[in-house]
Motif scaffolding. Structure first.
Motif, short mmCIF file in Angstrom:
data_model
loop_
_atom_site.label_atom_id
_atom_site.label_comp_id
_atom_site.label_asym_id
_atom_site.label_seq_id
_atom_site.Cartn_x
_atom_site.Cartn_y
_atom_site.Cartn_z
N UNK A 44 0.78 -1.22 0.00
CA UNK A 44 0.00 0.00 0.00
C UNK A 44 0.82 1.28 0.00
N UNK A 45 2.10 1.21 0.40
CA UNK A 45 2.95 2.41 0.38
C UNK A 45 3.27 2.78 -1.06
N UNK A 46 3.54 4.05 -1.27
CA UNK A 46 4.06 4.49 -2.56
C UNK A 46 5.48 3.97 -2.71
N UNK A 47 5.94 3.89 -3.92
CA UNK A 47 7.30 3.40 -4.10
C UNK A 47 7.89 3.87 -5.40
N UNK A 48 9.14 4.28 -5.34
CA UNK A 48 9.83 4.71 -6.55
C UNK A 48 11.18 4.00 -6.67
N UNK A 49 11.26 2.80 -6.11
CA UNK A 49 12.49 2.04 -6.21
C UNK A 49 12.17 0.55 -6.31
N UNK A 50 13.13 -0.17 -6.87
CA UNK A 50 13.09 -1.63 -6.89
C UNK A 50 14.34 -2.10 -6.16
N UNK A 51 14.39 -3.38 -5.84
CA UNK A 51 15.57 -3.88 -5.16
C UNK A 51 15.96 -5.25 -5.69
N UNK A 52 17.23 -5.56 -5.49
CA UNK A 52 17.75 -6.88 -5.80
C UNK A 52 18.33 -7.44 -4.50
#
Length: 180
Positions: free
Chosen positions: A64-72
């Motif tokens: 539900x949070x906004x997000x502007x990143x991905x992760x590895x």
């Protein structure tokens, strides 16, 4: 570099990912995003990423949070949880080193689909949307390659999910037919 995301402020910041580029390159057999990358391309990408350490049970992404990143995931394991209709967390998957999470929200800015929690001490490399935009401008060939790999990964996931949904529909229709 973009400002560090507030959502990750409780994790230990380890700096940019260049010192982890060798580990990232070693994960290529397990990492769909990097499967067609050379060591030099991984090193260049790492320059645009940040690394964090999460203790076991640390929340990394919240549904539900906004997000502007991905992760590895570089080291450790991350559990992916989704709330059901009764608002109870259900385990969807356990993700090990080499896997990526959060690609959709990084691209479209929509709220996070699930919650990701470190199941063990975990090290993650984070790519921000702003950093991806910088890569596209400053390193257009690398940017195009990243975008193409993201499109392929998301397309494969969509096909898998659609296939699973069709299987469930088939089961339900067979069950309904046997009742009639």
């Amino acid at each position: 570099m973009p400002e560090r995301p507030q959502q990750l402020s409780h994790l230990e910041y380890l700096g940019d990912a260049t010192k982890f580029a060798g580990q990232m390159h070693a994960l290529i057999p397990k990492c769909a995003l990097l499967e067609n990358f050379s060591q030099a391309e991984v090193q260049l990408l790492a320059h645009f990423m940040d690394v964090y350490r999460a203790a076991a049970t640390s929340e990394i992404i919240r549904e539900g949070d906004g997000g502007d990143f991905m992760l590895m995931v570089i080291e450790g394991t991350v559990e992916v949880h989704k709330r059901d209709r009764w608002n109870t967390q259900q385990l969807l998957a356990s993700v090990d080193a080499g896997r990526t999470l959060g690609e959709m929200s990084m691209i479209d800015g929509e709220p996070r689909f699930a919650t990701c929690i470190a199941a063990a001490p975990t090290v993650i490399a984070v790519l921000h949307r702003e950093s991806l935009a910088r890569i596209i401008v400053e390193q257009p060939l690398l940017g195009a390659k990243i975008l193409m790999e993201l499109v392929l990964m998301l397309s494969q996931r969509l096909r898998q999910d659609a296939g699973g949904a069709l299987g469930l529909l088939d089961e339900q229709s067979q069950g309904a037919a046997s009742i009639l």
